[in-house]
Design a protein around this motif. Structure first.
Motif, PDB file in Angstrom:
ATOM      1  N   THR A 116       0.845  -1.184   0.000  1.00  0.00           N
ATOM      2  CA  THR A 116       0.000   0.000   0.000  1.00  0.00           C
ATOM      3  C   THR A 116       0.890   1.248   0.000  1.00  0.00           C
ATOM      4  O   THR A 116       2.108   1.164   0.165  1.00  0.00           O
ATOM      5  N   PRO A 117       0.296   2.437  -0.187  1.00  0.00           N
ATOM      6  CA  PRO A 117       1.104   3.654  -0.272  1.00  0.00           C
ATOM      7  C   PRO A 117       2.064   3.868   0.891  1.00  0.00           C
ATOM      8  O   PRO A 117       3.183   4.354   0.695  1.00  0.00           O
ATOM      9  N   ARG A 118       1.661   3.536   2.098  1.00  0.00           N
ATOM     10  CA  ARG A 118       2.563   3.759   3.241  1.00  0.00           C
ATOM     11  C   ARG A 118       3.847   2.952   3.096  1.00  0.00           C
ATOM     12  O   ARG A 118       4.938   3.453   3.355  1.00  0.00           O
ATOM     13  N   GLN A 119       3.736   1.700   2.672  1.00  0.00           N
ATOM     14  CA  GLN A 119       4.929   0.876   2.502  1.00  0.00           C
ATOM     15  C   GLN A 119       5.773   1.356   1.315  1.00  0.00           C
ATOM     16  O   GLN A 119       7.002   1.327   1.374  1.00  0.00           O
ATOM     17  N   LEU A 120       5.121   1.812   0.248  1.00  0.00           N
ATOM     18  CA  LEU A 120       5.870   2.329  -0.890  1.00  0.00           C
ATOM     19  C   LEU A 120       6.707   3.534  -0.478  1.00  0.00           C
ATOM     20  O   LEU A 120       7.886   3.644  -0.842  1.00  0.00           O
ATOM     21  N   LEU A 121       6.115   4.444   0.290  1.00  0.00           N
ATOM     22  CA  LEU A 121       6.847   5.618   0.755  1.00  0.00           C
ATOM     23  C   LEU A 121       8.032   5.212   1.618  1.00  0.00           C
ATOM     24  O   LEU A 121       9.120   5.782   1.514  1.00  0.00           O
ATOM     25  N   PRO A 166       8.446  14.399  -5.810  1.00  0.00           N
ATOM     26  CA  PRO A 166       7.676  15.022  -4.724  1.00  0.00           C
ATOM     27  C   PRO A 166       6.174  15.028  -4.951  1.00  0.00           C
ATOM     28  O   PRO A 166       5.409  14.792  -4.012  1.00  0.00           O
ATOM     29  N   ARG A 167       5.740  15.286  -6.182  1.00  0.00           N
ATOM     30  CA  ARG A 167       4.293  15.365  -6.421  1.00  0.00           C
ATOM     31  C   ARG A 167       3.624  14.009  -6.220  1.00  0.00           C
ATOM     32  O   ARG A 167       2.547  13.919  -5.614  1.00  0.00           O
ATOM     33  N   TYR A 168       4.252  12.967  -6.719  1.00  0.00           N
ATOM     34  CA  TYR A 168       3.698  11.627  -6.561  1.00  0.00           C
ATOM     35  C   TYR A 168       3.741  11.225  -5.088  1.00  0.00           C
ATOM     36  O   TYR A 168       2.768  10.664  -4.552  1.00  0.00           O
ATOM     37  N   ALA A 169       4.843  11.493  -4.422  1.00  0.00           N
ATOM     38  CA  ALA A 169       4.960  11.157  -3.000  1.00  0.00           C
ATOM     39  C   ALA A 169       3.900  11.882  -2.177  1.00  0.00           C
ATOM     40  O   ALA A 169       3.343  11.318  -1.226  1.00  0.00           O
ATOM     41  N   ALA A 170       3.587  13.110  -2.560  1.00  0.00           N
ATOM     42  CA  ALA A 170       2.561  13.865  -1.838  1.00  0.00           C
ATOM     43  C   ALA A 170       1.201  13.192  -1.971  1.00  0.00           C
ATOM     44  O   ALA A 170       0.420  13.126  -1.009  1.00  0.00           O
ATOM     45  N   GLN A 171       0.890  12.668  -3.164  1.00  0.00           N
ATOM     46  CA  GLN A 171      -0.369  11.949  -3.343  1.00  0.00           C
ATOM     47  C   GLN A 171      -0.386  10.669  -2.512  1.00  0.00           C
ATOM     48  O   GLN A 171      -1.420  10.292  -1.935  1.00  0.00           O
ATOM     49  N   MET A 172       0.745  10.000  -2.425  1.00  0.00           N
ATOM     50  CA  MET A 172       0.816   8.789  -1.602  1.00  0.00           C
ATOM     51  C   MET A 172       0.577   9.134  -0.121  1.00  0.00           C
ATOM     52  O   MET A 172      -0.097   8.397   0.593  1.00  0.00           O
ATOM     53  N   ARG A 173       1.109  10.267   0.321  1.00  0.00           N
ATOM     54  CA  ARG A 173       0.929  10.647   1.725  1.00  0.00           C
ATOM     55  C   ARG A 173      -0.515  11.042   2.024  1.00  0.00           C
ATOM     56  O   ARG A 173      -0.957  10.958   3.177  1.00  0.00           O
ATOM     57  N   ARG A 174      -1.256  11.476   0.996  1.00  0.00           N
ATOM     58  CA  ARG A 174      -2.658  11.844   1.208  1.00  0.00           C
ATOM     59  C   ARG A 174      -3.576  10.624   1.260  1.00  0.00           C
ATOM     60  O   ARG A 174      -4.770  10.759   1.571  1.00  0.00           O
ATOM     61  N   GLY A 185      -7.079  -2.109   2.119  1.00  0.00           N
ATOM     62  CA  GLY A 185      -5.992  -1.405   1.453  1.00  0.00           C
ATOM     63  C   GLY A 185      -6.180   0.085   1.325  1.00  0.00           C
ATOM     64  O   GLY A 185      -5.387   0.760   0.669  1.00  0.00           O
ATOM     65  N   GLY A 186      -7.207   0.632   1.956  1.00  0.00           N
ATOM     66  CA  GLY A 186      -7.464   2.067   1.876  1.00  0.00           C
ATOM     67  C   GLY A 186      -8.951   2.342   1.954  1.00  0.00           C
ATOM     68  O   GLY A 186      -9.776   1.532   1.518  1.00  0.00           O
ATOM     69  N   ALA A 187      -9.317   3.477   2.537  1.00  0.00           N
ATOM     70  CA  ALA A 187     -10.726   3.820   2.705  1.00  0.00           C
ATOM     71  C   ALA A 187     -11.430   3.888   1.360  1.00  0.00           C
ATOM     72  O   ALA A 187     -10.887   4.417   0.379  1.00  0.00           O
ATOM     73  N   LEU A 188     -12.654   3.369   1.317  1.00  0.00           N
ATOM     74  CA  LEU A 188     -13.425   3.338   0.074  1.00  0.00           C
ATOM     75  C   LEU A 188     -14.307   4.576  -0.038  1.00  0.00           C
ATOM     76  O   LEU A 188     -15.516   4.493  -0.242  1.00  0.00           O
ATOM     77  N   THR A 189     -13.678   5.741   0.113  1.00  0.00           N
ATOM     78  CA  THR A 189     -14.380   6.989  -0.145  1.00  0.00           C
ATOM     79  C   THR A 189     -14.605   7.123  -1.652  1.00  0.00           C
ATOM     80  O   THR A 189     -13.996   6.404  -2.453  1.00  0.00           O
ATOM     81  N   LEU A 190     -15.464   8.059  -2.024  1.00  0.00           N
ATOM     82  CA  LEU A 190     -15.743   8.256  -3.441  1.00  0.00           C
ATOM     83  C   LEU A 190     -14.463   8.575  -4.207  1.00  0.00           C
ATOM     84  O   LEU A 190     -14.191   7.995  -5.266  1.00  0.00           O
ATOM     85  N   ARG A 191     -13.650   9.476  -3.660  1.00  0.00           N
ATOM     86  CA  ARG A 191     -12.416   9.849  -4.357  1.00  0.00           C
ATOM     87  C   ARG A 191     -11.481   8.651  -4.498  1.00  0.00           C
ATOM     88  O   ARG A 191     -10.889   8.425  -5.558  1.00  0.00           O
ATOM     89  N   GLN A 192     -11.345   7.866  -3.428  1.00  0.00           N
ATOM     90  CA  GLN A 192     -10.391   6.766  -3.469  1.00  0.00           C
ATOM     91  C   GLN A 192     -10.924   5.532  -4.188  1.00  0.00           C
ATOM     92  O   GLN A 192     -10.164   4.597  -4.442  1.00  0.00           O
TER      93      GLN A 192
END
Length: 483
Positions: free
Chosen positions: A261-266, A275-283, A420-427
């Motif tokens: 998941t994004p946390r492990q990738l970071l 930086p831009r991609y990493a910022a999306q992973m942190r969000r 693997g991550g919240a199932l919000t509309l955006r995600q």
């Protein structure tokens, strides 16, 4: 061999990616941090010798329906899907339980006044199931293969689950059944797209069932690993990957797929990510947690409605309104006094899970992300007693696994999030980043294949399938252009 591939993680998505790459002719090495394969589909003698408990997932509606699994000879490698009398039961405080039959017409008859509405809601998805499944088990942002089928499903699937319940159904049984299935979204039922979960789980029950693998969920991983070995792939256990440098143990790879998941990738890639991609992973946000309890009983669960003894899955939550209230509490960071609890009675379909006369019961309750509350297990016990008086008296052995312990067993289950991550509309739409290519990373030849990519959580291998397909396409292009 046309090249080499490294896959990190031997869960169902990592193994699926590895199998597809190996079948395409690549030399594949899978690196697994644990001492056994499977990730979320492992089984063990957790409750004592001769007792098989599933450490992660238990019932697999989208495993049996997975287009990728169906394309593989997994049965030849020992995978057997077993079905019970009912895919799902949902007990109520007053009156009979809601029961979901495998047959749509039988369920409609069972639901009385709501039967016609239930059949109208599910008839289309069930009839077009084989066409619908490949379209919903992939990225949402793509040209649909069959727009009419997907469009017909999408009309009500975008609704909040509670709107479907208020609009279509009149009685508690149908409403509770639908609310329980929609609760697999681990989202408040007032949010858009939660109806999609109720519709998909219900259609799966009527089309292909909610089975368990004979002998435990581990059988899925074992079959995938056998298919991988047949095509020359290898799995290295006890090989955690903490930095990109740890990949070197598998040799230089043309493509690398990360079932992370994004946390492990970071954590692994660090400053190598733009930086831009990493910022999306942190969000990236993680969803509600699961608090798991495994039981060994000296007899069947003493359900107040005895028909529930034939249900492989039982949802404990009471009325639709009570289910929705519990999910609202979890989303607000509160521990509901009556949590929504998923129960699996695997030995209804697979009686070899425990010695004669004993029964294995698997359960988890929804909790806030990362919960450390010590009272959740007790509240799960009370939910059993609520619908099965005398349940506690049958317990021979009991093991609790907190959200933190789930993450210790499997680093992808951050805070106990099994999806693997919240199932919000955006995600759901942009999973895990904004863009049309959810599997590629900015690192050349490196791809994500975890449940943080489409289609998300569940045991189906389709995240691995889509990521490996993308990797093979890019590899062919690089070879063709010399880049």
């Amino acid at each position: 061999m046309i090249g080499r591939a490294t896959v990190v993680g031997a869960g169902p998505n990592g193994l699926s990616a590895a199998v597809l790459l190996a079948r395409a002719g690549l030399e594949v090495t899978v690196l697994e941090a644990a001492d056994s394969i499977g990730g979320g589909v492992r089984s063990a003698e957790l409750l004592g010798p001769g007792v098989v408990s599933d450490l992660g997932s238990a019932v697999h509606p989208f495993g049996v329906a997975s287009p990728f699994f169906q394309s593989l000879p997994l049965e030849r490698h020992g995978l057997r899907w077993l079905h019970g009398r009912y895919p799902l039961g949902h007990p109520l405080d007053d009156g009979p339980a809601g029961l979901l039959e495998g047959d749509l017409d039988a369920t409609a008859r069972e639901l009385g006044r709501d039967g016609a509405a239930w059949k109208a809601l599910f008839a289309g998805p069930v009839e077009h199931w084989e066409s619908l499944v490949p379209q919903v088990m992939g990225p949402l942002l793509r040209v649909p293969a069959d727009p009419l089928v997907l469009g017909g499903f999408g009309v009500k699937s975008v609704w909040p689950a509670n709107l479907v319940n208020r609009t279509l159904f009149r009685e508690d049984r149908a409403r509770a059944l639908f609310a329980g299935m929609a609760a697999h979204a681990l989202q408040p039922q007032s949010r858009p797209l939660t109806a999609a979960f109720g519709m998909l789980f219900g259609a799966a029950a009527h089309a292909t069932g909610w089975p368990v693998p004979q002998g435990g969920a581990q059988a899925i991983a074992t079959a995938l690993a056998a298919e991988l070995a047949e095509h020359g792939g290898t799995v290295l256990l006890n090989h955690p990957v903490r930095t990109l440098g740890d990949l070197e143990v598998a040799g230089t790879a043309d493509v690398t797929l990360l079932d992370l998941t994004p946390r492990q990738l970071l954590r692994i890639a660090g400053t190598a990510l733009p930086p831009r991609y990493a910022a999306q992973m942190r969000r990236w946000t993680y969803g509600a947690g699961a608090h798991k309890v495994d039981y060994l009983l000296d007899g069947p669960v003493p359900w107040r409605d005895p028909r529930l003894a034939g249900a492989v899955t039982v949802h404990l939550g009471g009325s639709a309104a009570q289910v929705a209230a519990a999910e609202d509490d979890v989303a607000r960071g509160r521990h509901p006094d009556r949590p929504f609890v998923l129960v699996a009675q695997q030995d209804v379909a697979d009686p070899g899970r425990a010695p004669s006369g004993q029964h294995v019961v698997w359960a988890y309750g929804h909790t806030p992300q990362g919960s450390t509350d010590p009272g959740t297990g007790e509240r799960i016990d009370r939910q059993f007693e609520r619908f099965a008086p005398g349940f506690r008296d049958r317990v021979l052995a009991r093991v609790e696994t907190t959200p933190a312990a789930l993450e210790e067993q499997n680093a992808n289950l951050v805070g106990g999030d099994v999806g693997g991550g919240a199932l919000t509309l955006r995600q759901q739409v942009f999973r895990p980043v904004l863009g049309l290519d959810p599997y590629s990373t900015p690192l050349e030849g490196v791809y994500l294949c975890s449940s943080a990519t489409p289609p998300g959580g569940g045991v189906h291998g389709m995240c691995g399938f889509h990521a490996a397909t993308r990797a093979l396409t890019d590899l062919a292009r690089r070879r063709r252009t010399g880049r």
